[in-house]
Design a protein around this motif. Structure first.
Motif, PDB file in Angstrom:
ATOM      1  N   PRO C 238       0.864  -1.179   0.000  1.00 37.27           N
ATOM      2  CA  PRO C 238       0.000   0.000   0.000  1.00 37.27           C
ATOM      3  C   PRO C 238       0.908   1.239   0.000  1.00 37.27           C
ATOM      4  O   PRO C 238       2.072   1.158   0.398  1.00 37.27           O
ATOM      5  CB  PRO C 238      -0.753  -0.096   1.330  1.00 37.27           C
ATOM      6  CG  PRO C 238      -0.494  -1.478   1.848  1.00 37.27           C
ATOM      7  CD  PRO C 238       0.796  -1.924   1.252  1.00 37.27           C
ATOM      8  N   ILE C 239       0.397   2.379  -0.472  1.00 38.99           N
ATOM      9  CA  ILE C 239       1.206   3.593  -0.470  1.00 38.99           C
ATOM     10  C   ILE C 239       0.842   4.413   0.750  1.00 38.99           C
ATOM     11  O   ILE C 239      -0.204   5.056   0.800  1.00 38.99           O
ATOM     12  CB  ILE C 239       1.002   4.391  -1.778  1.00 38.99           C
ATOM     13  CG1 ILE C 239       1.481   3.513  -2.947  1.00 38.99           C
ATOM     14  CG2 ILE C 239       1.781   5.706  -1.736  1.00 38.99           C
ATOM     15  CD1 ILE C 239       1.279   4.124  -4.317  1.00 38.99           C
ATOM     16  N   GLY C 240       1.695   4.356   1.745  1.00 41.19           N
ATOM     17  CA  GLY C 240       1.405   4.915   3.068  1.00 41.19           C
ATOM     18  C   GLY C 240       1.057   6.393   3.025  1.00 41.19           C
ATOM     19  O   GLY C 240       0.080   6.833   3.644  1.00 41.19           O
ATOM     20  N   GLU C 241       1.842   7.161   2.268  1.00 41.09           N
ATOM     21  CA  GLU C 241       1.646   8.610   2.292  1.00 41.09           C
ATOM     22  C   GLU C 241       0.368   9.038   1.560  1.00 41.09           C
ATOM     23  O   GLU C 241       0.001  10.200   1.605  1.00 41.09           O
ATOM     24  CB  GLU C 241       2.866   9.320   1.707  1.00 41.09           C
ATOM     25  CG  GLU C 241       4.083   9.239   2.641  1.00 41.09           C
ATOM     26  CD  GLU C 241       5.351   9.771   1.990  1.00 41.09           C
ATOM     27  OE1 GLU C 241       6.351   9.917   2.700  1.00 41.09           O
ATOM     28  OE2 GLU C 241       5.345  10.041   0.770  1.00 41.09           O
ATOM     29  N   MET C 242      -0.288   8.107   0.853  1.00 40.91           N
ATOM     30  CA  MET C 242      -1.578   8.431   0.238  1.00 40.91           C
ATOM     31  C   MET C 242      -2.709   7.826   1.073  1.00 40.91           C
ATOM     32  O   MET C 242      -3.825   7.623   0.576  1.00 40.91           O
ATOM     33  CB  MET C 242      -1.642   7.917  -1.196  1.00 40.91           C
ATOM     34  CG  MET C 242      -0.673   8.635  -2.126  1.00 40.91           C
ATOM     35  SD  MET C 242      -0.820   8.089  -3.844  1.00 40.91           S
ATOM     36  CE  MET C 242      -2.329   8.925  -4.363  1.00 40.91           C
ATOM     37  N   ALA C 244      -3.102   4.920   1.959  1.00 37.90           N
ATOM     38  CA  ALA C 244      -3.449   3.645   1.334  1.00 37.90           C
ATOM     39  C   ALA C 244      -4.501   3.789   0.239  1.00 37.90           C
ATOM     40  O   ALA C 244      -5.112   2.819  -0.177  1.00 37.90           O
ATOM     41  CB  ALA C 244      -3.865   2.616   2.383  1.00 37.90           C
ATOM     42  N   LEU C 245      -4.746   5.032  -0.225  1.00 39.54           N
ATOM     43  CA  LEU C 245      -5.617   5.230  -1.394  1.00 39.54           C
ATOM     44  C   LEU C 245      -4.790   5.080  -2.662  1.00 39.54           C
ATOM     45  O   LEU C 245      -4.915   5.826  -3.617  1.00 39.54           O
ATOM     46  CB  LEU C 245      -6.288   6.611  -1.329  1.00 39.54           C
ATOM     47  CG  LEU C 245      -7.350   6.715  -0.233  1.00 39.54           C
ATOM     48  CD1 LEU C 245      -7.682   8.162   0.083  1.00 39.54           C
ATOM     49  CD2 LEU C 245      -8.600   5.961  -0.676  1.00 39.54           C
ATOM     50  N   GLY C 246      -3.943   4.103  -2.612  1.00 36.24           N
ATOM     51  CA  GLY C 246      -3.066   3.790  -3.719  1.00 36.24           C
ATOM     52  C   GLY C 246      -2.246   2.595  -3.304  1.00 36.24           C
ATOM     53  O   GLY C 246      -2.064   2.335  -2.106  1.00 36.24           O
ATOM     54  N   SER C 247      -1.772   1.809  -4.296  1.00 35.41           N
ATOM     55  CA  SER C 247      -0.921   0.677  -3.944  1.00 35.41           C
ATOM     56  C   SER C 247      -0.153   0.256  -5.180  1.00 35.41           C
ATOM     57  O   SER C 247      -0.502   0.598  -6.312  1.00 35.41           O
ATOM     58  CB  SER C 247      -1.759  -0.502  -3.438  1.00 35.41           C
ATOM     59  OG  SER C 247      -2.469  -1.074  -4.517  1.00 35.41           O
ATOM     60  N   ILE C 248       0.928  -0.471  -4.945  1.00 40.08           N
ATOM     61  CA  ILE C 248       1.716  -1.017  -6.048  1.00 40.08           C
ATOM     62  C   ILE C 248       1.776  -2.525  -5.878  1.00 40.08           C
ATOM     63  O   ILE C 248       1.917  -3.038  -4.768  1.00 40.08           O
ATOM     64  CB  ILE C 248       3.123  -0.375  -6.095  1.00 40.08           C
ATOM     65  CG1 ILE C 248       3.938  -0.922  -7.259  1.00 40.08           C
ATOM     66  CG2 ILE C 248       3.878  -0.544  -4.791  1.00 40.08           C
ATOM     67  CD1 ILE C 248       5.186  -0.097  -7.569  1.00 40.08           C
ATOM     68  N   LYS C 249       1.588  -3.240  -7.001  1.00 34.25           N
ATOM     69  CA  LYS C 249       1.593  -4.704  -6.961  1.00 34.25           C
ATOM     70  C   LYS C 249       2.593  -5.260  -7.969  1.00 34.25           C
ATOM     71  O   LYS C 249       2.671  -4.762  -9.099  1.00 34.25           O
ATOM     72  CB  LYS C 249       0.214  -5.263  -7.357  1.00 34.25           C
ATOM     73  CG  LYS C 249      -0.856  -5.097  -6.325  1.00 34.25           C
ATOM     74  CD  LYS C 249      -2.129  -5.767  -6.851  1.00 34.25           C
ATOM     75  CE  LYS C 249      -3.312  -5.396  -5.992  1.00 34.25           C
ATOM     76  NZ  LYS C 249      -4.576  -5.949  -6.510  1.00 34.25           N
ATOM     77  N   TYR C 250       3.304  -6.278  -7.552  1.00 34.34           N
ATOM     78  CA  TYR C 250       4.224  -6.982  -8.447  1.00 34.34           C
ATOM     79  C   TYR C 250       3.737  -8.426  -8.585  1.00 34.34           C
ATOM     80  O   TYR C 250       3.306  -9.039  -7.601  1.00 34.34           O
ATOM     81  CB  TYR C 250       5.633  -6.998  -7.882  1.00 34.34           C
ATOM     82  CG  TYR C 250       6.235  -5.647  -7.625  1.00 34.34           C
ATOM     83  CD1 TYR C 250       7.001  -5.004  -8.602  1.00 34.34           C
ATOM     84  CD2 TYR C 250       6.078  -5.009  -6.391  1.00 34.34           C
ATOM     85  CE1 TYR C 250       7.568  -3.760  -8.362  1.00 34.34           C
ATOM     86  CE2 TYR C 250       6.637  -3.767  -6.149  1.00 34.34           C
ATOM     87  CZ  TYR C 250       7.389  -3.149  -7.138  1.00 34.34           C
ATOM     88  OH  TYR C 250       7.950  -1.922  -6.895  1.00 34.34           O
ATOM     89  N   PHE C 251       3.825  -8.978  -9.797  1.00 34.86           N
ATOM     90  CA  PHE C 251       3.417 -10.368 -10.054  1.00 34.86           C
ATOM     91  C   PHE C 251       4.614 -11.143 -10.598  1.00 34.86           C
ATOM     92  O   PHE C 251       5.315 -10.657 -11.490  1.00 34.86           O
ATOM     93  CB  PHE C 251       2.288 -10.412 -11.088  1.00 34.86           C
ATOM     94  CG  PHE C 251       1.044  -9.685 -10.656  1.00 34.86           C
ATOM     95  CD1 PHE C 251       0.940  -8.311 -10.839  1.00 34.86           C
ATOM     96  CD2 PHE C 251      -0.010 -10.359 -10.065  1.00 34.86           C
ATOM     97  CE1 PHE C 251      -0.197  -7.617 -10.445  1.00 34.86           C
ATOM     98  CE2 PHE C 251      -1.166  -9.682  -9.673  1.00 34.86           C
ATOM     99  CZ  PHE C 251      -1.250  -8.309  -9.853  1.00 34.86           C
ATOM    100  N   LEU C 252       4.825 -12.340 -10.079  1.00 32.10           N
ATOM    101  CA  LEU C 252       5.950 -13.161 -10.557  1.00 32.10           C
ATOM    102  C   LEU C 252       5.545 -14.626 -10.558  1.00 32.10           C
ATOM    103  O   LEU C 252       5.152 -15.174  -9.521  1.00 32.10           O
ATOM    104  CB  LEU C 252       7.173 -12.952  -9.643  1.00 32.10           C
ATOM    105  CG  LEU C 252       8.414 -13.781  -9.981  1.00 32.10           C
ATOM    106  CD1 LEU C 252       9.020 -13.338 -11.310  1.00 32.10           C
ATOM    107  CD2 LEU C 252       9.439 -13.672  -8.859  1.00 32.10           C
ATOM    108  N   ALA C 253       5.653 -15.259 -11.727  1.00 31.34           N
ATOM    109  CA  ALA C 253       5.295 -16.673 -11.824  1.00 31.34           C
ATOM    110  C   ALA C 253       6.308 -17.529 -11.076  1.00 31.34           C
ATOM    111  O   ALA C 253       7.499 -17.234 -11.072  1.00 31.34           O
ATOM    112  CB  ALA C 253       5.247 -17.092 -13.294  1.00 31.34           C
ATOM    113  N   PRO C 254       5.841 -18.583 -10.416  1.00 29.54           N
ATOM    114  CA  PRO C 254       6.782 -19.470  -9.714  1.00 29.54           C
ATOM    115  C   PRO C 254       7.652 -20.236 -10.707  1.00 29.54           C
ATOM    116  O   PRO C 254       7.285 -20.421 -11.871  1.00 29.54           O
ATOM    117  CB  PRO C 254       5.870 -20.422  -8.932  1.00 29.54           C
ATOM    118  CG  PRO C 254       4.531 -20.329  -9.551  1.00 29.54           C
ATOM    119  CD  PRO C 254       4.436 -19.006 -10.256  1.00 29.54           C
ATOM    120  N   LYS C 255       8.811 -20.680 -10.239  1.00 34.59           N
ATOM    121  CA  LYS C 255       9.669 -21.554 -11.050  1.00 34.59           C
ATOM    122  C   LYS C 255       9.068 -22.947 -11.033  1.00 34.59           C
ATOM    123  O   LYS C 255       8.622 -23.430  -9.991  1.00 34.59           O
ATOM    124  CB  LYS C 255      11.071 -21.586 -10.456  1.00 34.59           C
ATOM    125  CG  LYS C 255      11.830 -20.275 -10.653  1.00 34.59           C
ATOM    126  CD  LYS C 255      13.296 -20.458 -10.299  1.00 34.59           C
ATOM    127  CE  LYS C 255      14.116 -19.333 -10.884  1.00 34.59           C
ATOM    128  NZ  LYS C 255      15.548 -19.680 -10.897  1.00 34.59           N
TER     129      LYS C 255
END
Lengths: 274, 274, 274
Positions: C238-242, C244-255
Motif C-alpha cells: 500500500p502507499i502509506g503517504e496516500m 493507502a488510497l493507492g498501492s503497487i503490486k508486483y506479479f511473478l510466476a513461480p519456477k
C-alpha cells in the motif's frame, strides 16, 4: 564444536580484521578455545588470534578440530547479521560443514547459513618468545589515522622512539610527512598514549601492512606496538567485546635496507617456519 | 612567510573550491596577505582569491614571494587535518619548500608535511574595474542546488532578472527546466535573497563552470552574482571563517550565440591577458 | 490532467520502485485516478500501481488520457525535489508534454520541469481474479532484508509455509541459507507478521525479481505476499503517504522445475496477454 557470541559484531569485526590479509584459514578449536594463525598471501606478515573459551557466551568443544573456512564467504554471510544479533556456530557430526545461526530476540526472524568446510594444509609457525625493548600503547583510532595519513606521502614508515615520544615518518615523491605522539597528553584517559622503553629505537616498516593491520581498530579502543631491533614488530589488539579474553596479533619484520626489503622481510618471517 | 589558520577547515574548503578548476597555482605572499589568480586549464574562466593578513590567527611575511604548489598534493595532505586542527604554514629559508603543521590541542599528536615548491610561469591577468547593473545575493546552498538540478536537463543556463525575481533556466534533449528565486522570501534572514538592479538583464553561461564555482559554497552561507551585458559574470564568496577578511571570486564570460560559444568565452577572457 | 502530491517523496519512492524493472510506461489517467501496468523488459514479471483521485491533495482529469514517460528522465528530475516539497503535475492542452512543479513553501524557490511525452504501444494485460490459499503480511524492511541476505547464497528462493511459519531458503556454491519468520512475534505491533493459510504451500521464485520488488519497501512499512500453486505470486505494498488510497503490486510466476524456468515464467505471464 559449538560456540555462541553474545554480539555478532565481535565476529564481524574479527573477520574484517583478517580478510584482506588472508583468503582462507583454519580455526583450531579445542576445549580451551579457538586459535588461528596464518601468513598473509605474500608471506611478509603473520596474523594470529586467540579466543578463550571463557570469552564466549557459551563454548563447548570435546576434541581438537580444524575448521577450514574461506574468509570471503564468511564475511558475506556475516553481512546478514545485525550487530546486536547473537550468533551461534556449530559443526555437524562429521565435521564437514559449519552452521551460523543468527538470533534476533526482538524480531520474529531466525537466519541460518551452512557452509562446507575446506581443506587447508600448512603447519602453524612457532613464534619465538621475545623481549621487546619498547612498547607503545595508544588509541587504535590514532594508529589507523597515522597509517592512512602517511600513506598519502610514502610507502615506508620509520618508527622512532626517544625521550618519551614516538615519531612516525615517511617520504616520497610529493614530499615528507611526520607524525609525533607524546606520552600522556591524550585527554581521554582510557586511550592515553603510554610508552615503555629501555632504549631509543628506530625501525622501518612497509606502511601497506600496518594499514592492513589497522583494520582491527574497531575491535578495541587501544593497540599496543612492541618493538625490538632485528625482530618483527608486534601489533596487538585485545578484543574488547570478549572482555579481553581474546586478542589478535599481527607480526611484521622490519625493513633492513633500501633494496630488496620485501625479500628480507619474507626471509625473516620464513625462518619461523623452519 | 609564516601564517596560521585557526581552523584547518578554512584552508581545506578553499583548496576544494579551486582544485577542480586548476591543477597548480602560485600563492603570492606579501606583507598584506596572500592572493592567488589563475585561469582554468581550458582558459574559459578565471578564479582568484585574497586572504588578508588580518584574517589569519597569525601572519608574517617580510618580502614578496611566489609559492608554487600543486593543488592535488595539497588537497591530499589536508585530508589528514581534522577540521578543528589549527594549521601553521611556513616556508624554509631558501623558499624551496613549504611546511604544513597540523596541531590538535586535544590530542597528543602533531603532524608535519613538507612539500617542494614548483615553478609556475604566467603573469596575473589585469581584471578591469566594472560597474554591474545587477547583483544578486543568495544562499550559497541554493546556488549549488540550482546548478546541480539544472545540470540534469541542459548544458547552458540562461539567467534572467526582472521584477525583483531571477529565473535560471535550461533546455536539453529531455525537456526544459527553470528555477525562479524571489527577493526576500527566504525564511532564514541571513541568507535572504537580495536583488539590486538598474535594469532587466538576460545572459547565458556554461552550466559546467557555474557548477565548479559552486564547490566554494561551504566557505560562506551567501554568494553574490554580479551581472552586466557583455562582461564576465562574477561569482563571489566571502570566506566566513576569516571574518570575511578574505574572499574567492570566479569570473565567467557570457555565451554570445549558439555556436562556438566556448571559443567566444575564451577570447573574451584572453583579452584580459593582453 | 492536473494532480498535486502533498509530499514529493511519495512520487519519488513510487518511481524508484519501478524504474529498475521498466524503462518507460504509460500513466493511464481518468477521473478516478492514475493507473499504470507494465511487464518488465525481460517479460518475466509484471508491475502495476493504482493511485486513487482521493489520495491526492488535488486531482482533476476530465478525459481518459495516456501519459507516456521515460522513467529514467523522471527519476532524474525528481532528484531535484526535496522530500518535503509539494509537487504539482499537469499536461499541456494538446497533451504533448507534462510539467512538474516543485513548490517549497519555506524558501523563495520554485522549480519547474517540462518533458515531452513519448508514444508507448502495448495493451494492458488482463490480470485474472485469483483466490490465494496463503497470504503473508510482514514488515517491508524484513522482506527487503530477506531478499538481500539470501541473494548472497543463491539465485532461487524457496518459500515454504507451514504451521504458522514461513521459511525462505536458498542454496548455491557457497552453501545454504534459510530465514524463518513466525507469526506474531515481532515486537512492533504495526508490522507484526500475520499469516493466513488454508493449506501448506511450497513455491520457488527467482530471487533477483523479489529483490527488485523490494525497492518499493520505502512506500509502506508493511508488505503482503499472496501465494497459490501454479499462479503468479503477488507482492503488494500500500502507499502509506496516500493513506493507502493507492498501492503497487508486483506479479511473478513461480519456477516450475530445474531447467528453463525463466522460459516457463515468461510463458506463464504471456498467457495473461492473450
Amino acid at each position: 564444536m559449538e560456540a555462541k557470541f553474545t554480539k555478532a559484531s565481535t565476529l564481524k569485526k574479527l573477520i574484517e580484521a583478517v580478510k584482506e590479509l588472508i583468503d582462507e584459514c583454519n580455526l583450531e578449536c579445542s576445549s580451551t578455545g579457538i586459535t588461528m594463525q596464518a601468513m598473509d598471501s605474500s608471506h611478509i606478515s603473520l596474523v594470529s588470534f586467540e579466543l578463550l573459551a571463557e570469552g564466549f557466551e557459551e563454548y563447548q568443544c570435546n576434541q581438537n578440530i580444524s575448521i577450514g573456512i574461506n574468509l570471503g564467504t564468511l564475511s558475506k554471510i556475516l553481512k546478514s547479521a545485525s550487530s546486536d544479533d547473537s550468533i551461534r556456530i556449530f559443526t555437524d557430526e562429521n565435521i564437514e560443514s559449519i552452521t551460523f545461526e543468527f538470533i534476533n530476540n526482538e524480531k520474529s526472524i531466525k537466519s541460518t547459513y551452512e557452509i562446507k568446510l575446506i581443506d587447508i594444509t600448512g603447519d602453524p609457525v612457532g613464534i619465538p618468545e621475545t623481549e621487546y625493548s619498547v612498547t607503545v600503547s595508544m588509541a587504535s583510532t590514532e594508529f589507523s589515522k597515522i597509517c592512512k595519513d602517511l600513506g598519502v606521502m610514502g610507502e615506508t614508515v620509520k618508527v622512532e622512539q626517544k625521550d618519551k615520544k614516538v615519531i612516525f615518518s615517511t617520504s616520497g615523491e610529493l614530499g615528507t610527512g611526520s607524525i609525533e605522539i607524546n606520552e600522556g597528553e591524550n585527554i581521554d584517559e582510557s586511550t592515553t598514549t603510554k610508552i615503555e622503553s629501555n632504549e631509543n629505537i628506530e625501525l622501518s616498516f612497509a606502511l601497506r601492512y600496518l594499514t592492513l593491520f589497522s583494520k582491527a581498530a574497531p575491535l578495541c579502543e587501544n593497540v599496543t606496538l612492541s618493538l625490538e631491533l632485528n625482530v618483527p614488530l608486534v601489533v596487538e589488539f585485545p578484543i574488547g567485546e570478549m572482555g579481553a579474553l581474546g586478542s589478535i596479533k599481527y607480526f611484521l619484520a622490519p625493513k633492513m635496507g633500501d633494496e630488496d626489503e620485501e625479500e628480507d622481510a619474507e626471509e625473516e618471517m620464513e625462518e619461523w617456519n623452519n
